[in-house]
Design a protein around this motif. Structure first.
Motif: not given
Length: 897
Positions: A192-199
């Motif tokens: 989830l952290g990586l998904a948020l970072y990508q956005l």
């Protein structure tokens, strides 16, 4: 280079969840094996699953036999042992025998196996079929596993909105249920952290990643801890915090190496990431040992993906060093493995790299390689890979004489870059586009000039500058400062779009965001043409620039310094002339030599011949017009020399003795600065800072350019600031000296309410990490991001420090650094220095300059007056090292047109 997120997930494969049919009953024969697997100890788990398979098969227990085969296949898969994984998974499929729960679990594991091979479409089919079966099975762990599998595919293919929706659902379900294995929760939080970072939601990303790290440390899971440390490093690395990223990766490596058994797969990924940090920082030799270690681990452990990455990155190191034969050898070796294992994103990158080598030996083969590379990149959804493939396709077709094909490829690539406009606003450029991609623009400029289409070439160059700045401004920090109203609005839009799971709906929403952002930026340009255009540049045509800037006694020089060639345009009231000026590598030498000659008054050194050579090479082919005012848009190395020193004839009088010279980051921004704005109401006239107390550096920064000097004492800086303050004492002036010159105290003075801001202080320019360029205050740094967030009304900001005009040389945009940041914050003009200035001369020059300004002379005219006086004075002052470093960026007042 592959998407950093895909790189992380490829090396840090999360263990799937265990089938709930086994439970976690300590009496279960699978208890020990499942516990080892959940904690990431796949090597030890494999031995237990192999014994279970043999005994359960012999006992005729098909359910147990299926479960053992499934996790044997998964374990081999996670360890990169594809040849051993395939037969175990095939046997698991045979043992499904119509059981829907077994089928769903087998589809989940198969999906992960397929996406590791780059077969994303097939992997997505398996994951969605598994999710479709879940509603009838009432198996929460199977539900979460299917969500994980599908989210992984979206991560690999750049569909981050879908990834975010799935990861958010998985974390929410885990929090609601509770009682499930905490390693799984840690994995969900990391994803989830990586998904948020990508956005672009970096602060939220760090929150979830830190929570995951705390949980991983609490449960003592080496696998989870290493994975999360690497994810945090990625977040900091892509946002330019290389030192923090390096620290986290070193922690990850140390933890992985001391684990029992060592987490060598994770070590290989961390070494690859650490090596790539040094490659992107321009230090290939520092990268080499890390990449070679990753390659060694890959060979020892049979982890092919890490080995392909290491060979590909080592090829980049060799190519940058000039050893193209060794680079080609490494890339061909990597391609053979990537092709056999269907690592398609890496395959596309390698194909396009090798096509460049084949272009002159076998043009037909080069075309085939490039067509395949573009097709592979499009199929994976990896936008950075598609960009690189199209760029190289254009380059190779151009070299083969296929102008029409090259133009088509470059234009398609430019459209791709500019289609990311909405993604810039979303922060979605972190999918591998960490800095401006301007090569296709240069290709179009080159082909337009060759066809004699100068106006078209000029327009493309201006588009390139706008793209470079917008990309830089779109970068988001891992630790963002307080947001402006505009940024809060964008954050609200980001949160709304994150719920758009359908891919077409997400793309439509991104397009809508791009339109909304462009409307917001257009409004900003209308409300404040100067700073709005600096923050959100809109490229103008050659005709528009000519109409707005050209005057009978004024000319405009615009340069585009590309990777291959240098181009220039002379824009006058009645004429426009453009030309290719020469090869970039051959012109850089004379420009750099001139810089060295004028920055230091070496005994016996005659700088005039060098100044004549540069004038003849870069200005004479464009114009010989004698004008009173010259507007210059430099680029590349040209931004590091003052045009004032150029000598056009044997009279030995440099341009600085003849003309007023003003610089701009682009012609379009100069137009905006010339349009004027409503007269501000200033509460104070001068806010001066002098000789801030600078902390001693405890250890060197490994990512900082070693040629950049450390800050030393400034014995005259306090006196300079005091003298400047005294000139404006009657009109309202404030002064901050030494320990009082802190960032907090400076901000408390409300710098946006002063007409003039002056810094007699050190400025440190980071050419490798532009966001870390800063003015040194007492105990703090005023960096580019903080400057851009200011809301200034100053007519002039003066940076009387060392090398304040320098910054990272982005192709097509010139030097993006401190002056541009202050213009974006609202300043009308910025006076900067291009090299280290002796303190005594800086103090004297500034006193004379401000004496002119205090008497009512506009900054551009004041600088011209003082400079001419010093040139004609004779003695030490007449050497360019003392009068030439001070240049004015902006400052073209509407009243002076």
């Amino acid at each position: 280079m592959r998407s950093p997120l895909a790189l992380l997930l490829a090396g840090l494969i999360p263990a799937c969840h265990q089938p709930s049919s086994t439970g976690r009953d300590a009496s279960s024969p699978f208890a020990v094996a499942d516990s080892l697997r959940i904690m990431g100890n796949h090597t030890a788990a494999l031995a237990h699953y192999a014994r279970l398979r043999d005994s359960l098969k012999h006992a005729g227990d098909s359910a147990g036999w299926w479960q053992a085969e499934l996790w044997l296949g998964a374990g081999h898969m996670w360890l990169g042992q594809g040849d051993s994984a395939a037969p175990a998974l095939a046997q698991a499929w045979r043992l499904v025998r119509g059981d829907r729960r077994r089928e769903a679990w087998t589809r989940v594991v198969t999906s992960v196996s397929l996406d590791l091979q780059g077969k994303y479409d097939s992997a997505l089919v398996e994951a969605t079929r598994a999710r479709a079966m879940i509603s009838t099975l009432s198996d929460p762990e199977l539900d979460a596993a299917a969500l994980d599998a599908e989210a992984r595919i979206y991560a690999f293919t750049g569909r981050y909105h879908e990834m975010l929706a799935l990861d958010s659902a998985a974390v929410a379900r885990r929090r609601a249920r509770g009682g499930l294995p905490r390693p799984f929760m840690a994995r969900e939080l990391t994803s989830l952290g990586l998904a948020l970072y990508q956005l672009g939601r970096a602060s939220e990303a760090v929150t979830y990643l830190e929570e995951s790290l705390a949980l991983s440390e609490q449960i003592g899971s080496d696998e989870a801890t290493v994975r999360t440390l690497t994810a945090l490093a990625l977040t900091y690395q892509t946002n330019g915090h290389l030192d923090r990223a390096s620290e986290l990766l070193q922690r990850a490596i140390a933890r992985a190496e001391r684990a029992h058994p060592p987490q060598l797969a994770r070590v290989a990924v961390a070494y690859n990431n650490l090596g790539w940090i040094y490659v992107t920082a321009g230090n290939g030799e520092a990268a080499r040992p890390y990449l070679e270690r990753a390659l060694e681990i890959s060979r020892t452990t049979g982890q092919p993906y890490a080995g392909v990455l290491a060979r590909m990155n080592l090829g980049v190191v060799e190519f940058d060093k000039g050893d193209s034969a060794r680079a080609e050898q490494l890339w061909r070796s990597a391609l053979r493995t990537a092709d056999s294992l269907e690592y398609n994103a890496l395959k596309g990158d390698l194909l396009s790299k090798l096509a460049e080598f084949a272009a002159h030996r076998d043009p037909a083969q080069a075309r085939r390689l490039l067509a395949t590379a573009v097709s592979v990149a499009e199929s994976t959804g990896f936008l950075a890979g598609e960009y690189d493939a199209l760029r190289k396709q254009g380059s190779v077709l151009e070299s083969l004489g296929d102008t029409a094909g090259a133009v088509a490829a470059y234009r398609q690539d430019v459209r791709l870059v500019e289609s990311w406009r909405g993604r810039v606003a979303m922060g979605d450029l972190q999918i591998g586009i960490g800095e401006p991609r301007l090569e296709p623009y240069e290709g179009l400029v080159r082909l337009a000039v060759a066809r004699g289409h100068q106006e078209e070439a000029f327009g493309i160059a201006e588009r390139a500058r706008a793209t470079a700045l917008l990309t830089l401004m779109g970068r988001r920090e891992a630790n963002p400062r307080p947001q402006s109203d505009d940024e809060r609005r964008r954050e609200h839009i980001r949160q709304e779009i994150s719920s758009a799971v359908d891919p077409e709906a997400a793309e439509r929403a991104i397009g809508a965001i791009a339109d909304s952002v462009e409307m917001t930026e257009a409004a900003a340009r209308r409300s404040d043409p100067a700073s709005g255009a600096a923050r959100y540049p809109a490229p103008l045509s050659l005709g528009e620039v000519q109409e707005a800037l050209a005057r009978p006694r004024r000319g405009v020089l615009v340069f585009f310094w590309g990777d291959r060639d240098v181009y220039g345009w002379w824009v006058a009231g009645d004429s426009v002339r453009g030309a290719r000026l020469g090869r970039a590598d051959s012109l850089e030498g004379p420009v750099s030599f001139l810089h060295r000659m004028v920055e230091s008054p070496a005994p016996g050194g005659d700088w005039v011949p060098a100044a004549r050579r540069v004038f003849d090479a870069l200005v004479a082919p464009l114009t010989t017009a004698d004008v009173d005012e010259l507007l210059v848009v430099p680029d590349g190395p040209l931004a590091q020399i003052p045009f004032e020193v150029l000598v056009p004839d044997s009279g030995r009088q440099p341009l600085g003795a003849r003309q007023r010279i003003i610089y701009g980051p682009s012609a379009s921004v100069l137009v905006a600065l010339a349009r004027g704005r409503p007269q501000p109401v200033w509460k104070g006239t001068m806010l001066a800072v002098g000789d801030p107390a600078v902390r001693a550096v405890s250890q060197p920064d490994p990512f900082r350019d070693p040629r950049s000097p450390a800050p030393g004492p400034l014995p005259h800086a306090a006196a300079e600031a005091r003298a400047v303050r005294d000139l404006f004492q009657q009109a309202g002036a404030d002064l901050l000296l030494r320990n009082d010159a802190t960032l907090d105290r400076w901000l408390a003075k409300d710098p946006g309410s002063y007409r003039y801001l002056h810094f007699a202080a050190h400025a440190l320019v980071d050419t490798r990490r532009p966001e870390k360029t800063h003015v040194l205050l007492s105990g703090a740094e005023l960096d580019l991001t903080a400057i851009r967030r200011l809301r200034l009304t100053a007519e002039l900001v003066t940076l009387s420090a060392c090398e304040t005009g320098l910054g990272r040389r982005y192709r097509g945009e010139g030097v993006i650094g401190l002056p541009h940041a202050f213009l974006a914050a609202g300043a009308r003009s910025v006076l900067v220095t291009l090299w280290r200035v002796e303190d005594e001369y800086a103090e004297k020059f500034m006193e004379e300059f401000y004496g002119q300004v205090a008497s009512g002379t506009p900054p551009a005219a004041a600088l011209e007056t003082v400079r001419r006086r010093w040139i004609q004075a004779g003695g030490p002052e007449s050497h360019p090292s003392h009068w030439a470093p001070f240049v004015l960026v902006g400052g073209l007042n509407s009243g002076e047109q």
